[in-house]
Design a protein around this motif. Structure first.
Motif, short mmCIF file in Angstrom:
data_model
loop_
_atom_site.label_atom_id
_atom_site.label_comp_id
_atom_site.label_asym_id
_atom_site.label_seq_id
_atom_site.Cartn_x
_atom_site.Cartn_y
_atom_site.Cartn_z
N VAL A 1 -18.67 56.18 -6.89
CA VAL A 1 -18.44 55.45 -8.14
C VAL A 1 -18.30 56.42 -9.31
O VAL A 1 -17.39 56.31 -10.14
CB VAL A 1 -19.58 54.44 -8.41
N PHE B 1 -10.89 45.96 -10.50
CA PHE B 1 -11.82 44.86 -10.31
C PHE B 1 -11.20 43.73 -9.50
O PHE B 1 -11.84 43.15 -8.64
CB PHE B 1 -12.32 44.34 -11.65
N LEU C 1 -11.08 44.88 -5.96
CA LEU C 1 -12.42 44.83 -5.37
C LEU C 1 -12.83 43.38 -5.09
O LEU C 1 -13.37 43.07 -4.02
CB LEU C 1 -13.45 45.48 -6.30
N GLY D 1 -15.56 38.55 -12.59
CA GLY D 1 -16.84 39.24 -12.50
C GLY D 1 -17.86 38.39 -11.77
O GLY D 1 -18.58 38.87 -10.88
N ILE E 1 -17.12 38.33 -8.06
CA ILE E 1 -17.59 39.54 -7.36
C ILE E 1 -19.09 39.44 -7.11
O ILE E 1 -19.56 39.66 -5.98
CB ILE E 1 -17.29 40.81 -8.21
N LEU E 2 -19.84 39.06 -8.16
CA LEU E 2 -21.29 38.99 -8.01
C LEU E 2 -21.69 37.97 -6.95
O LEU E 2 -22.55 38.21 -6.12
CB LEU E 2 -21.93 38.63 -9.36
N VAL F 1 -20.71 39.26 -3.30
CA VAL F 1 -21.58 40.31 -2.76
C VAL F 1 -22.99 39.77 -2.54
O VAL F 1 -23.66 40.21 -1.60
CB VAL F 1 -21.63 41.58 -3.65
N PHE G 1 -24.86 49.74 -7.86
CA PHE G 1 -23.51 50.08 -8.33
C PHE G 1 -22.66 48.83 -8.38
O PHE G 1 -21.96 48.57 -9.35
CB PHE G 1 -22.78 51.06 -7.39
N ILE G 2 -22.71 48.06 -7.29
CA ILE G 2 -21.83 46.91 -7.20
C ILE G 2 -22.30 45.80 -8.12
O ILE G 2 -21.50 45.17 -8.81
CB ILE G 2 -21.78 46.42 -5.74
N ALA G 3 -23.62 45.58 -8.18
CA ALA G 3 -24.14 44.51 -9.03
C ALA G 3 -23.77 44.76 -10.49
O ALA G 3 -23.27 43.87 -11.18
CB ALA G 3 -25.65 44.41 -8.88
N LEU H 1 -21.46 46.69 -11.61
CA LEU H 1 -20.00 46.70 -11.76
C LEU H 1 -19.50 45.28 -12.00
O LEU H 1 -18.65 45.04 -12.86
CB LEU H 1 -19.36 47.28 -10.50
N GLY H 2 -20.03 44.33 -11.22
CA GLY H 2 -19.69 42.92 -11.44
C GLY H 2 -20.10 42.49 -12.83
O GLY H 2 -19.34 41.81 -13.55
#
Lengths: 346, 343
Positions: free
Chosen positions: A151, A275, A278, A327, A330-331, A334, B131-133, B135-136
């Motif tokens: 990253v 984004f 991703l 956003g 994505i959250l 994941v 990182f991912i959290a 980033l979101g």
């Protein structure tokens, strides 16, 4: 791994895909997993959600169910899809993501338009390929050889790349004067633009590389267990460099397609690409923890994200609201993946 | 971890170079100090104005360093907070949208704490990679800033307060510089003198061991992210006050600069090693570099290239990275040397 793809594409009745590493999982009793909705959601949810989204949009959103709109969705999905399909390699190799695609896409687009106006399309493409290779190798060496955080490395290369691009282009907009580029950008077969066919072709090639070649197996193995892969005698640095080079080449082609579609190129044209790509990858069911996922899943994720974006645009959502939605998506995706992983105990 | 260790007898037998190497290996600020010296020397020769106009240089250092200070605490725990730049933007917009200045500042800081808590929730409770959290969250919050502000800069209702905020308060020091120094001292004391702050190192060094030792890891991670969110919110408030308006696109380079400052400062991204002092040195070297570049008429784009290069160099010259490279180089040559010796 190969049977994972076949079950997805065939939509077979097999239960949750086993985490990579449990080769004989198919022969195990699966009752515990079968009942868990989270695991099912992480694995199969994308099929249902994409279908529901399209159906709801067709009924409720004015102007969604038309040929023109479908073409528009395809045109906008193709560049992001190509970027996402290639970036899937980086995600599966367990290196989270390649943030620098945002700089790579814009660089490739600007090079294509600016150089093809002065010289020729071929020279432009060769130069862009060289730049893409440099991106891939720099990112890959920093992450693979120096074991630096992906990253942070790609954050740094994003700013270096965008800085160079803005400095070299002076932030100006380039308009294409080349017929070949315009022809590519405007050709449609029925209502399907040529760029969409390029996207599908690249997806199939990348799916083949990931699921049928030694390199693809190594990428997946490295993502599931980096130490074991290294101890097995695989050159892990080459895997990481390879994954980043593929991501860079994908971003380059994505930039070409984007430039051909819009007939213009400017350094800020790819804002948010990293984004959206991703989001497409993760929503498709590829795990950010590495090892699990496929390029075909990313294709589905791209469809979902593109249709969602289209619906938001048609419904008059602002730029900010769209960003919030992506956003949140994505959250959410994941989180589902992480919770499902906890249930399966890996 | 951060204390200097007295040299033992064994070390005295080593050569001068070895001793320097040992010291550099123990302290984490080595690279930041080296960069600071090089940058200062070149600036002193090329653009001595940067040192005579202290308030400008200090203001720049404070601008870069404030967010990095909060970030330091998170990185010490082995986590990352990529949402700091968006937090800064959102909190600035929140403050500017509320007409009452005091109420606005309180609301902005509370929003920062809330964002930090949400980040920590995703990391601890959901079990996401930070990182991912974050980033979101970065993307979500950037969108939120646009939604709240209606996609254009929000002007402060109380412009006079903003203007007076930009003026020097004590000597050459503007409130921004004073607040930066205050936050530095607070965080430095917290992670070196306060028990819960010291435990941040344990959480980053070995989380399981920390848990086994009875450290409330979950609570510490919440604290760390909330400090980071709070400091980023403070930076957003300060920015909005100084500019008398809050820009929803604010902080696009904040992310790069704050990470660069912290990582040059020598914090290991794996957690457990590093110091707040290092971040200060990192911010100082970047700040002086930027002022010098600006004085020499270098464009912002080129400045970003240089800071990006510095960050890239910093992250690959991390001691752990160098060890990884050395090990793989050694095994590479060993694999080729063995058959030669046999034959």
């Amino acid at each position: 791994m190969s049977d994972e793809t076949t079950t997805q594409t065939a939509g077979a009745t097999a239960v949750a895909t086993p985490p990579v590493g449990e080769i004989d999982a198919a022969t195990r009793p699966d009752e515990g997993r079968q009942l868990n909705p989270l695991v099912w959601l992480a694995d199969r949810g994308i099929f249902v959600f994409t279908t529901i989204l399209i159906l709801v949009a067709a009924v409720l959103v004015d102007g969604f169910w038309s040929v023109d709109n479908a073409t528009d969705v395809f045109n906008r999905a193709a560049p992001i899809g190509i970027v996402a399909a290639a970036m899937t390699f980086v995600v599966i190799s367990g290196n989270y993501l390649d943030l620098s695609v945002v700089a790579q896409v814009a660089t490739a687009a600007v090079i294509l338009i600016a150089i093809s106006n002065d010289r020729s399309v071929l020279v432009a493409m060769l130069l862009a390929s060289l730049v893409a290779l440099i991106y891939g190798v720099v990112n890959g060496v920093a992450v693979g050889v120096f074991k630096a955080n992906a990253v942070i490395v790609t954050l740094a290369t994003t700013f270096i790349g965008l800085g160079i691009l803005r400095w070299a282009s002076g932030g100006s907009i380039y308009f294409s004067e080349v017929d070949a580029i315009r022809d590519f950008g405007t050709t449609e077969l029925g209502s399907v633009p040529l760029s969409m066919l390029v996207f599908v072709a690249i997806t199939l090639i990348l799916a083949f590389v990931l699921d049928r070649t030694t390199f693809g197996f190594s990428v997946r193995a490295f993502g599931s267990n980096a130490d074991a892969t290294r101890l097995a005698g695989v050159g892990t640095a080459w895997i990481v460099i390879g994954a980043f080079v593929i991501s860079a080449l994908g971003a380059m082609i994505g930039g070409f397609v984007l430039a051909a579609f819009s007939q213009t190129a400017v350094s800020s044209m790819s804002d948010g690409f990293e984004f959206r790509a991703l989001a497409a990858i993760i929503v498709g069911g590829t795990s950010v923890f590495g090892g699990k996922g496929s390029v075909l899943r990313t294709l589905l994720g791209v469809v979902f994200v593109s249709v969602l974006t289209n619906v938001m645009v048609l419904s008059g959502w602002g730029f900010g609201a769209q960003q919030m939605a992506i956003g949140a998506l994505i959250l959410l995706a994941v989180s589902v993946d992480a919770l499902a992983r906890r249930v399966t105990g890996r | 971890m951060t204390q200097t260790h007295d040299l033992t007898l064994g070390d005295q037998r080593q050569g001068f170079v070895d001793r320097i190497r040992t010291t550099l290996a123990r302290r984490t600020e080595g690279r930041a100090l080296a960069l600071l010296l090089v940058v200062s020397l070149i600036t002193w020769i090329q653009e001595p104005v940067a040192f005579t106009s202290w308030s400008v240089t200090l203001g720049r250092i404070a601008l870069i360093g404030l967010v990095a200070l909060g970030l330091t605490v998170v990185i010490l725990m082995g986590e990352l907070d990529l949402s700091v730049a968006s937090t800064l933007a959102v909190c600035g917009v929140v403050m500017a949208s509320i007409d009452n200045l005091a109420l606005g500042i309180v609301a902005a800081l509370a929003a920062g704490l809330l964002i930090g808590a949400i980040n920590a929730f995703f990391v601890v409770v959901v079990g996401l990679n930070s990182f991912i959290a974050t980033l979101g969250m970065l993307f979500f919050l950037r969108g939120l800033a646009f939604v709240i502000s209606d996609e254009e800069p929000v002007r402060l209702a109380n412009v006079d307060a903003g203007i007076s905020f930009g003026k020097p308060l004590i000597g050459d020091f503007t409130p921004r510089i004073l607040l930066f120094i205050l936050v530095f001292i607070a965080i430095q004391v917290f992670v070196t003198r306060v028990r819960s702050g010291r435990e941040m190192y344990a959480v980053g060094g070995n989380r399981q061991a920390a848990r086994d030792a009875g450290i409330p890891v979950t609570r510490r991670i919440f604290t760390g992210f909330m400090i980071s969110g709070f400091v980023a919110a403070g930076a957003g408030v300060i920015n909005a006050l100084e500019r008398t308006a809050a820009d929803p696109t604010a902080g696009s380079t904040v992310l790069l600069q704050s990470f660069a400052a912290a990582i040059i400062g020598g914090i290991a991204l794996t957690g457990g090693r590093g110091s707040v002092l290092g971040t200060l040195l990192g911010a100082a070297s970047l700040g002086i570099l930027q002022v010098a570049l600006t004085l020499s008429g270098v464009q912002v784009d080129v400045q970003n290239i240089i800071i990006g290069l510095v960050l890239l160099l910093a992250v690959i010259t991390d001691p752990a990275s160098l060890r990884a490279v050395m090990a793989s180089t050694k095994s590479f040559f060993a694999a080729r040397a063995t058959p030669a010796q046999g034959g």
